[in-house]
Design an enzyme around this catalytic site. Structure first.
Site, mmCIF file in Angstrom:
data_model
loop_
_atom_site.group_PDB
_atom_site.id
_atom_site.type_symbol
_atom_site.label_atom_id
_atom_site.label_comp_id
_atom_site.label_asym_id
_atom_site.label_seq_id
_atom_site.Cartn_x
_atom_site.Cartn_y
_atom_site.Cartn_z
ATOM 1 N N TYR A 33 7.650 5.835 -2.547
ATOM 2 C CA TYR A 33 6.822 6.977 -2.174
ATOM 3 C C TYR A 33 6.359 6.879 -0.739
ATOM 4 O O TYR A 33 6.505 5.841 -0.083
ATOM 5 C CB TYR A 33 5.637 7.131 -3.132
ATOM 6 C CG TYR A 33 4.482 6.166 -2.922
ATOM 7 C CD1 TYR A 33 4.593 4.815 -3.257
ATOM 8 C CD2 TYR A 33 3.277 6.604 -2.389
ATOM 9 C CE1 TYR A 33 3.526 3.944 -3.065
ATOM 10 C CE2 TYR A 33 2.208 5.741 -2.202
ATOM 11 C CZ TYR A 33 2.330 4.412 -2.541
ATOM 12 O OH TYR A 33 1.281 3.550 -2.348
ATOM 13 N N ARG A 52 10.236 4.842 7.322
ATOM 14 C CA ARG A 52 9.887 3.822 6.310
ATOM 15 C C ARG A 52 10.482 4.191 4.945
ATOM 16 O O ARG A 52 10.895 3.325 4.185
ATOM 17 C CB ARG A 52 8.378 3.636 6.221
ATOM 18 C CG ARG A 52 8.016 2.471 5.286
ATOM 19 C CD ARG A 52 6.545 2.148 5.287
ATOM 20 N NE ARG A 52 5.760 3.279 4.839
ATOM 21 C CZ ARG A 52 4.436 3.363 4.961
ATOM 22 N NH1 ARG A 52 3.762 2.386 5.524
ATOM 23 N NH2 ARG A 52 3.782 4.429 4.533
ATOM 24 N N ARG A 101 17.200 4.682 -21.896
ATOM 25 C CA ARG A 101 16.541 3.568 -21.226
ATOM 26 C C ARG A 101 17.512 2.394 -21.121
ATOM 27 O O ARG A 101 18.099 1.987 -22.130
ATOM 28 C CB ARG A 101 15.293 3.139 -22.008
ATOM 29 C CG ARG A 101 14.543 1.971 -21.381
ATOM 30 C CD ARG A 101 13.253 1.676 -22.141
ATOM 31 N NE ARG A 101 12.504 0.585 -21.534
ATOM 32 C CZ ARG A 101 12.638 -0.707 -21.875
ATOM 33 N NH1 ARG A 101 13.486 -1.063 -22.820
ATOM 34 N NH2 ARG A 101 11.923 -1.639 -21.266
ATOM 35 N N LYS A 151 7.761 0.324 -0.252
ATOM 36 C CA LYS A 151 6.651 1.150 -0.761
ATOM 37 C C LYS A 151 7.001 1.723 -2.132
ATOM 38 O O LYS A 151 7.331 2.897 -2.272
ATOM 39 C CB LYS A 151 6.307 2.259 0.247
ATOM 40 C CG LYS A 151 4.905 2.845 0.043
ATOM 41 C CD LYS A 151 4.475 3.622 1.272
ATOM 42 C CE LYS A 151 3.193 4.402 1.077
ATOM 43 N NZ LYS A 151 2.030 3.627 0.683
ATOM 44 N N GLU A 183 -3.691 -7.814 2.453
ATOM 45 C CA GLU A 183 -4.060 -6.456 2.878
ATOM 46 C C GLU A 183 -5.021 -5.884 1.853
ATOM 47 O O GLU A 183 -5.412 -6.572 0.907
ATOM 48 C CB GLU A 183 -2.800 -5.587 3.006
ATOM 49 C CG GLU A 183 -1.988 -5.515 1.737
ATOM 50 C CD GLU A 183 -0.653 -4.791 1.887
ATOM 51 O OE1 GLU A 183 -0.514 -3.915 2.761
ATOM 52 O OE2 GLU A 183 0.255 -5.095 1.087
HETATM 53 N N1 PDD Z 1 -1.274 3.557 0.964
HETATM 54 N N2 PDD Z 1 -0.899 -1.287 2.441
HETATM 55 C C1 PDD Z 1 -0.742 -0.741 1.224
HETATM 56 C C2 PDD Z 1 -0.627 -1.654 0.054
HETATM 57 C C3 PDD Z 1 -0.705 0.667 1.082
HETATM 58 O O1 PDD Z 1 -0.546 1.204 -0.134
HETATM 59 C C4 PDD Z 1 -0.845 1.480 2.223
HETATM 60 C C5 PDD Z 1 -0.786 2.989 2.134
HETATM 61 C C6 PDD Z 1 -1.017 0.867 3.481
HETATM 62 C C7 PDD Z 1 -1.161 1.659 4.755
HETATM 63 O O2 PDD Z 1 0.054 2.272 5.123
HETATM 64 P P1 PDD Z 1 0.063 3.623 5.975
HETATM 65 O O3 PDD Z 1 -0.741 3.362 7.182
HETATM 66 O O4 PDD Z 1 1.482 3.831 6.261
HETATM 67 O O5 PDD Z 1 -0.550 4.690 5.092
HETATM 68 C C8 PDD Z 1 -1.023 -0.526 3.543
HETATM 69 C C9 PDD Z 1 -1.171 4.992 0.769
HETATM 70 C C10 PDD Z 1 -1.995 5.762 1.731
HETATM 71 C C11 PDD Z 1 -1.462 5.326 -0.674
HETATM 72 O O6 PDD Z 1 -0.980 4.580 -1.516
HETATM 73 O O7 PDD Z 1 -2.126 6.317 -0.954
#
Ligand code: PDD
Length: 287
Positions: A33, A52, A101, A151, A183
């Site tokens: 996503y 990304r 599945r 992601k 993070e």
């Molecule tokens: N989250 N680290 C994690 C684990 C994240 O899920 C996100 C983003 C970030 C920051 O990435 P970016 O600057 O590209 O948004 C770092 C999004 C916003 C979400 O899950 O809603």
């Protein structure tokens, strides 16, 4: 008001957008996503998110169902159809619905990916009250898998982390592995010590934040010192200030870690300045 969403080539009312129960996103969290923010009706850092997305898809051996230009067109059309001035666009691509599945990946020639996009209207997002007060975080073990640079939609542990924070009366959680902060549950984490901005270096351990990349560039351009290295919760608690970055929070000051206030317990000057610069520059470059 019902949203218009995008599903596999069609713009539909949200109540009519249906995905199969055999979709691998639903059964296996087999999908990726992106979240792109919208300010003044325009997209912030669209190309960073598109790049990304490609990287995440490639890492999971999935082909993209749409190219960059078509993706931009879909984002813009959803902004227009839903009248979004400030908010977010959520995009998800899964490995599709093979009709049963099975752990084994389906043949992509027979099972096309599922692509879904929808808008989230958030008026006032850029002027969030939390940016003036700062947020409070707790630290918890990082129990996620080891490819956090992809992601994926496997967000159970980050959701649990947010619930642990809520139960502790805090706003969010920072994840800790081998004694160092990786993070935040859905954001990148930073501290400021002796005027230096410190944030973990890029690796498989963290998501390579699009906001992180922009903020570090703006910081360096403003002659601020940046150090990309891991830091411990103890170092963070004795830092002058701290903050997080993400597409949905931009730059958000952190004023308390595990109940320990940072500095005077108010948002620090570096975080406040970086938020201003980030919003100004991103608005100017939005498409
Ligand atoms: N989250 N680290 C994690 C684990 C994240 O899920 C996100 C983003 C970030 C920051 O990435 P970016 O600057 O590209 O948004 C770092 C999004 C916003 C979400 O899950 O809603």
């Amino acid at each position: 008001m019902s949203r218009t969403v995008y599903l596999n080539g069609q713009y539909l009312p949200e109540s009519e957008a249906k995905v199969s129960i055999f979709d691998r996103g639903f059964l296996m969290a087999d999908g990726v996503y992106e979240v792109t923010s919208v300010l003044d009706g325009r997209l912030i850092d669209f190309d960073g998110h598109a790049a990304r997305l490609e990287r995440s898809l490639k890492a999971l051996d999935m082909a993209s169902p749409v190219g960059r230009d078509e993706l931009l067109e879909i984002h813009r059309e959803l902004v227009r159809l839903n009248g979004i001035e400030e908010g977010m666009i959520y995009l998800q691509i899964t490995r599709g619905a093979p009709g049963d599945r099975d752990f084994v990946f389906p043949d992509p020639a027979e099972t096309p990916p599922t692509i879904v996009l929808f808008t989230q209207n958030k008026p006032g997002m850029a002027d969030a009250p939390a940016a003036r007060t700062g947020i409070r975080v707790i630290t918890i073990d990082d129990l996620r898998w080891h490819r956090r640079d992809i992601k994926t939609v496997q967000l159970l542990y980050p959701s649990m982390g947010k619930m642990m924070a809520k139960a502790a009366g805090a706003d969010d959680a920072w994840l800790v592995e081998d004694g160092k902060v990786t993070e935040g549950t859905s954001n990148n984490a930073y501290i400021v010590s002796g005027g230096r901005i410190i944030t973990r270096e890029l690796s498989h351990d963290i998501l390579h934040g699009i906001t992180r990349k922009a903020v570090l560039r703006f910081a360096r351009e403003a002659q601020m010192e940046v150090e990309e290295r891991a830091f411990s919760p103890e170092e963070a608690k004795s830092a002058d200030e701290a903050f997080i970055t993400s597409a949905s929070t931009f730059v958000m000051p952190v004023v308390e870690i595990d109940g320990t206030p940072l500095g005077d317990g108010k948002p620090g000057p570096v975080a406040r300045r970086l938020r201003e610069i980030y919003l100004e520059e991103s608005r100017a470059a939005a498409i």
